[in-house]
Design a protein around this motif. Structure first.
Motif, PDB file in Angstrom:
ATOM      1  N   VAL A 170      44.184  43.561  29.182  1.00 32.24           N
ATOM      2  CA  VAL A 170      44.037  42.518  28.162  1.00 32.24           C
ATOM      3  C   VAL A 170      43.782  41.246  28.963  1.00 32.24           C
ATOM      4  N   ASP A 171      42.607  40.666  28.806  1.00 34.62           N
ATOM      5  CA  ASP A 171      42.256  39.527  29.661  1.00 34.62           C
ATOM      6  C   ASP A 171      42.877  38.217  29.172  1.00 34.62           C
ATOM      7  N   ASP A 172      42.541  37.109  29.837  1.00 30.88           N
ATOM      8  CA  ASP A 172      43.165  35.817  29.528  1.00 30.88           C
ATOM      9  C   ASP A 172      42.868  35.326  28.121  1.00 30.88           C
ATOM     10  N   TYR A 173      41.808  35.883  27.495  1.00 30.79           N
ATOM     11  CA  TYR A 173      41.481  35.453  26.139  1.00 30.79           C
ATOM     12  C   TYR A 173      41.909  36.514  25.133  1.00 30.79           C
ATOM     13  N   ASP A 174      42.868  37.364  25.547  1.00 29.60           N
ATOM     14  CA  ASP A 174      43.466  38.400  24.715  1.00 29.60           C
ATOM     15  C   ASP A 174      42.493  39.471  24.233  1.00 29.60           C
ATOM     16  N   ASP A 175      41.420  39.707  24.998  1.00 29.99           N
ATOM     17  CA  ASP A 175      40.490  40.780  24.662  1.00 29.99           C
ATOM     18  C   ASP A 175      40.813  42.009  25.506  1.00 29.99           C
ATOM     19  N   GLU A 176      40.672  43.191  24.872  1.00 31.91           N
ATOM     20  CA  GLU A 176      40.906  44.420  25.615  1.00 31.91           C
ATOM     21  C   GLU A 176      39.598  44.868  26.259  1.00 31.91           C
ATOM     22  N   VAL A 177      39.541  44.806  27.561  1.00 35.29           N
ATOM     23  CA  VAL A 177      38.315  45.141  28.285  1.00 35.29           C
ATOM     24  C   VAL A 177      38.654  45.931  29.549  1.00 35.29           C
ATOM     25  N   VAL A 178      37.588  46.429  30.178  1.00 33.21           N
ATOM     26  CA  VAL A 178      37.769  47.182  31.410  1.00 33.21           C
ATOM     27  C   VAL A 178      37.632  46.246  32.614  1.00 33.21           C
ATOM     28  N   ALA A 179      38.414  46.498  33.635  1.00 34.55           N
ATOM     29  CA  ALA A 179      38.317  45.712  34.873  1.00 34.55           C
ATOM     30  C   ALA A 179      38.450  46.649  36.060  1.00 34.55           C
ATOM     31  N   ILE A 180      38.108  46.139  37.231  1.00 35.09           N
ATOM     32  CA  ILE A 180      38.318  46.906  38.460  1.00 35.09           C
ATOM     33  C   ILE A 180      39.714  46.574  38.967  1.00 35.09           C
ATOM     34  N   LYS A 181      40.491  47.600  39.269  1.00 32.69           N
ATOM     35  CA  LYS A 181      41.858  47.372  39.734  1.00 32.69           C
ATOM     36  C   LYS A 181      41.866  46.486  40.977  1.00 32.69           C
ATOM     37  N   GLU A 182      42.854  45.621  41.012  1.00 34.53           N
ATOM     38  CA  GLU A 182      43.031  44.658  42.105  1.00 34.53           C
ATOM     39  C   GLU A 182      42.887  45.294  43.500  1.00 34.53           C
ATOM     40  N   GLU A 183      43.552  46.432  43.706  1.00 36.98           N
ATOM     41  CA  GLU A 183      43.578  47.021  45.057  1.00 36.98           C
ATOM     42  C   GLU A 183      42.217  47.535  45.527  1.00 36.98           C
ATOM     43  N   TYR A 184      41.261  47.651  44.600  1.00 37.37           N
ATOM     44  CA  TYR A 184      39.935  48.128  45.014  1.00 37.37           C
ATOM     45  C   TYR A 184      38.917  46.994  45.201  1.00 37.37           C
ATOM     46  N   ARG A 185      39.268  45.805  44.712  1.00 37.45           N
ATOM     47  CA  ARG A 185      38.271  44.726  44.674  1.00 37.45           C
ATOM     48  C   ARG A 185      37.751  44.308  46.035  1.00 37.45           C
ATOM     49  N   LYS A 186      38.598  44.457  47.054  1.00 39.93           N
ATOM     50  CA  LYS A 186      38.176  43.999  48.373  1.00 39.93           C
ATOM     51  C   LYS A 186      37.507  45.094  49.190  1.00 39.93           C
ATOM     52  N   LYS A 187      37.336  46.273  48.613  1.00 45.03           N
ATOM     53  CA  LYS A 187      36.733  47.344  49.416  1.00 45.03           C
ATOM     54  C   LYS A 187      35.804  48.233  48.606  1.00 45.03           C
ATOM     55  N   VAL A 188      35.166  47.657  47.610  1.00 44.96           N
ATOM     56  CA  VAL A 188      34.272  48.461  46.768  1.00 44.96           C
ATOM     57  C   VAL A 188      33.161  49.133  47.586  1.00 44.96           C
ATOM     58  N   LYS A 189      32.687  48.432  48.609  1.00 43.52           N
ATOM     59  CA  LYS A 189      31.624  49.011  49.412  1.00 43.52           C
ATOM     60  C   LYS A 189      32.063  50.351  50.012  1.00 43.52           C
ATOM     61  N   TYR A 190      33.320  50.379  50.462  1.00 42.65           N
ATOM     62  CA  TYR A 190      33.823  51.595  51.089  1.00 42.65           C
ATOM     63  C   TYR A 190      34.178  52.655  50.050  1.00 42.65           C
ATOM     64  N   ASP A 191      34.853  52.242  48.976  1.00 43.52           N
ATOM     65  CA  ASP A 191      35.283  53.216  47.980  1.00 43.52           C
ATOM     66  C   ASP A 191      34.126  53.777  47.162  1.00 43.52           C
ATOM     67  N   CYS A 192      33.082  52.987  47.000  1.00 43.27           N
ATOM     68  CA  CYS A 192      31.910  53.474  46.261  1.00 43.27           C
ATOM     69  C   CYS A 192      30.996  54.299  47.164  1.00 43.27           C
ATOM     70  N   GLY A 193      31.256  54.287  48.454  1.00 42.38           N
ATOM     71  CA  GLY A 193      30.408  54.971  49.436  1.00 42.38           C
ATOM     72  C   GLY A 193      30.021  56.398  49.052  1.00 42.38           C
ATOM     73  N   PRO A 194      31.007  57.249  48.709  1.00 42.63           N
ATOM     74  CA  PRO A 194      30.677  58.637  48.394  1.00 42.63           C
ATOM     75  C   PRO A 194      29.711  58.795  47.207  1.00 42.63           C
ATOM     76  N   CYS A 195      29.721  57.859  46.262  1.00 43.93           N
ATOM     77  CA  CYS A 195      28.789  57.931  45.119  1.00 43.93           C
ATOM     78  C   CYS A 195      27.416  57.372  45.496  1.00 43.93           C
ATOM     79  N   LYS A 196      27.304  56.804  46.682  1.00 45.85           N
ATOM     80  CA  LYS A 196      26.055  56.169  47.090  1.00 45.85           C
ATOM     81  C   LYS A 196      25.540  56.722  48.408  1.00 45.85           C
ATOM     82  N   PRO A 197      25.198  58.009  48.432  1.00 42.98           N
ATOM     83  CA  PRO A 197      24.662  58.545  49.684  1.00 42.98           C
ATOM     84  C   PRO A 197      23.368  57.835  50.061  1.00 42.98           C
ATOM     85  N   THR A 198      23.054  57.821  51.362  1.00 43.83           N
ATOM     86  CA  THR A 198      21.871  57.078  51.813  1.00 43.83           C
ATOM     87  C   THR A 198      20.570  57.687  51.295  1.00 43.83           C
ATOM     88  N   SER A 199      20.563  59.016  51.043  1.00 41.48           N
ATOM     89  CA  SER A 199      19.351  59.616  50.482  1.00 41.48           C
ATOM     90  C   SER A 199      19.707  60.507  49.289  1.00 41.48           C
TER      91      SER A 199
END
Lengths: 295, 93, 257
Positions: free
Chosen positions: B44-73
């Protein structure tokens, strides 16, 4: 010898309150406390008008930092934490403010605070804090339309600037002015990463560059980086800069030049935007609470 | 509101954008279960809307955590983007 | 035929001299202030060891970040190409090469001949490179060498919050203040870098055998952390520093034909 041990990054802490205002006559005393990773600010409003604030370094634990900042803002006002009708916590340590009634993200608080501090024509707020950098687009009511926050990387943050102040042994408050005191603007340091930029700067110094020139090269790299961050949300006028780096003319002037806009000036301290916004939210929430109670 | 979660570092821009105006309309939030590492959460965000967000613990490493879904070829469509029927989720890289 | 490979890295210059496919001489020299001088000194030293006059070398191929500045080079090849070529020469059956230096990391997928099929790079950010470990060892006030060994003594996994080396330094300092043993901090640091490297490897796909080269392969803490994260053993060549220079020297031989 001692000179070498000086902490060049350390800035002065301060507090202020308006002696012409009487808190006893206020209907709503609302407060906001912004516990950042480097600095903490507390703001107290009397019926929505600024009454007192403080700015301190954040200590090792958030609850104490929040309390210390609030108590320092309250110093000599005759008020205590118990006199505050509603307190909103924000910033990195917002969930650890024992005396707060609600936590709101620093993004929403900055937009709200910026809207008051710079006027409701402000659309883009760039907050350059100690360990993060935020770009916020907001509407005339101070509501967020688009935001991003970068707290992963030290480049473009106050901490990155502190590393440079320390490397060059120059007090952090003097960095901006010194970096502008160059005859010709040098090319920016090429590394974005602070760790790599630091070694780049060391070799520039060995090559015979003056400290001023190295600072100029770093400030302009920092400005450039922040511009590319801003481009993700898009810059709309009016534009304002908050946070500690807003006090660094070396970065601000270069940023304005690259963006081709002039940042709005404010009579308020640029570092209190988050806490100011939190205190404004606190005021609205007090009114809501009272309405609910009387209904 | 466009909420950009992620960061920019020396190696590039890594943001996952959630357009909350579109997200708000969604009833099932299929992205939450579609992400193999479980980065998404409903808040529930600051304006009381129910929305989806990226969990805090993943925000600083999305490049690494998304890696497996993003193969180079031979890159398949991203599961989170595909699962999001209102088209609220996008990646910057 | 005499050929040479010169690897102009961020910190060191490496030279390998080959005569008809056999290593005759090699040298490693700290880059210092003047890359040209370091390169010439390194070439001279390798030639002396090989017992040849540098002027008699038929073809020199340069690689590394500073390859365009290599003196007297006849051609150049990318870091990725040189590492792949050198690695299959050192050890057959390698299909993935992880190359992590002070300032960058790469994962390279290669075929049996050492041809690059695919690669992923991590650069311009200290988080995924050796510089991260260097900063942390300074914060802990231990030598880099000791730092790697310390991590092997720990069996505790502490997650590190900070991704950036600058922020991680403060995190390490607060762990020290909280009386966390240095060995556990060291492991946390090595695990953090390893997880970043491994995510890069996953992007090209994990194909055994996997070899680790580059400066960080000297660090046993790092080798252990990557092995745990990959859940497979790594091949670490005896002289990991020379693999890319060797690859370049082999390519020089191919180009001189």
């Amino acid at each position: 010898m001692n000179e070498n041990k000086k902490e060049f990054w350390r800035w002065k802490e301060y507090n202020w309150h308006d002696e012409n205002k009487d808190p006893k006559s206020a209907d709503i005393i609302s407060a906001g406390v912004d516990v950042g990773s480097v600095s903490s600010q507390a703001v107290i409003l009397l019926d929505g008008e600024l009454y007192a604030y403080s700015n301190m370094r954040t200590g090792s634990d958030s609850p104490n930092s929040a309390k210390n900042a609030m108590n320092w803002a309250l110093e000599n006002t005759g008020l205590t934490i118990d006199d505050l009708h509603y307190t909103v916590g924000t910033g990195y340590g917002r969930v650890n403010v024992p005396f707060s009634d609600r936590a709101i993200t620093e993004i929403a608080c900055h937009a709200r605070g910026g809207n008051l501090m710079y006027g409701n024509t402000v659309r883009t707020i760039l907050d350059m804090g100690g360990q993060d950098c935020k770009a916020i687009l907001c509407d005339e009511k101070g509501k967020v339309k688009n935001f991003l926050m970068n707290d992963k990387c030290a480049a473009g943050t106050g901490r990155g600037m502190e590393v440079f102040a320390d490397l060059l042994a120059i007090p952090i408050e003097e960095v901006g002015e010194m970096s502008l005191d160059v005859e010709e603007e040098p090319p920016p340091v090429s590394s974005t990463c602070v760790v790599f930029a630091k070694s780049e700067a060391s070799s520039l110094l060995r090559e015979g560059w003056s400290k001023k020139k190295v600072l100029a090269a770093y400030c302009s790299a920092m400005a450039h980086r922040v511009v590319s961050l801003l481009e993700r949300v898009g810059v709309e006028k009016d534009f304002a800069i908050t946070g500690g780096i807003a006090k660094n003319a070396g970065v601000v002037k270069r940023l304005e030049k690259e963006l081709n806009v002039t940042a709005l000036k404010s009579k308020y301290d640029t570092q209190i935007a988050g806490a100011f916004g939190a205190a404004l939210f606190a005021r609205t929430l007090t009114e809501k609470q009272r309405k609910k109670a009387s209904a | 509101m466009k909420a950009n979660y992620g960061y920019m570092d020396g190696s590039g821009d890594f943001f996952i954008t959630i357009d909350t105006d579109k997200c708000i309309e969604c009833e099932h939030h299929a992205c939450v279960s579609a992400c193999p590492v479980g980065m998404f959460e409903i808040i529930v965000d600051d304006y009381d809307d129910e929305v989806v967000a990226i969990k805090e613990e993943y925000r600083k490493k999305v490049k690494y955590d998304c890696g497996p879904c993003k193969p180079t070829s031979e890159r398949p469509p991203l599961p989170c983007v595909e699962a999001c029927t209102p088209g609220a989720v996008s990646h910057s890289w | 035929m005499i050929t040479a490979g010169i690897d102009m890295g961020a910190k060191y210059v490496k030279v390998v001299i080959l005569q008809d496919g056999t290593v005759k001489g090699k040298a490693i020299v700290l880059m210092g202030f003047d890359p040209l001088e370091a390169a010439s000194a390194c070439m001279k030293e390798a030639a002396e060891k090989a017992g040849i006059d540098p002027g008699t070398i038929d073809h020199i191929t340069a690689t590394g970040a500073g390859r365009k500045a290599a003196p007297n080079a006849n051609s150049d090849i990318t870091d990725v190409g040189a590492a792949a070529k050198g690695m299959v020469h050192v050890k057959e059956g390698v299909h993935t090469v992880i190359d992590v230096g002070a300032e960058e990391g790469r994962a390279i997928k290669i075929d049996a001949e050492g041809k690059v099929i695919d690669f992923a790079v991590n650069e311009k950010c200290a988080a995924g490179a050796g510089a991260f470990a260097e900063s942390m060892s300074r914060a802990l006030e231990v030598s880099l060498e000791e730092f790697g060994k310390l991590s092997l003594q720990s069996d505790k996994s502490i997650p590190m919050n900070a991704q950036c080396a600058v922020f991680a330094e403060s995190e390490v300092v607060s762990l020290v203040h909280a009386k966390t043993p240095k060995r556990d901090i060291s492991r946390a640091v090595h695990d953090a870098i390893a997880s970043r490297i491994v995510s890069m490897v996953r992007r090209v796909g994990i194909n055994n055998d996997i070899a680790l080269i580059g400066g960080v392969s000297h660090n046993p803490g790092f080798v252990d952390a990557i092995q745990r994260s990959l859940e497979t053993d790594l091949i670490v060549p005896e002289e990991p520093d020379y693999v890319s220079a060797l690859g370049a020297a082999i390519v020089a031989g191919e180009r001189n034909k």
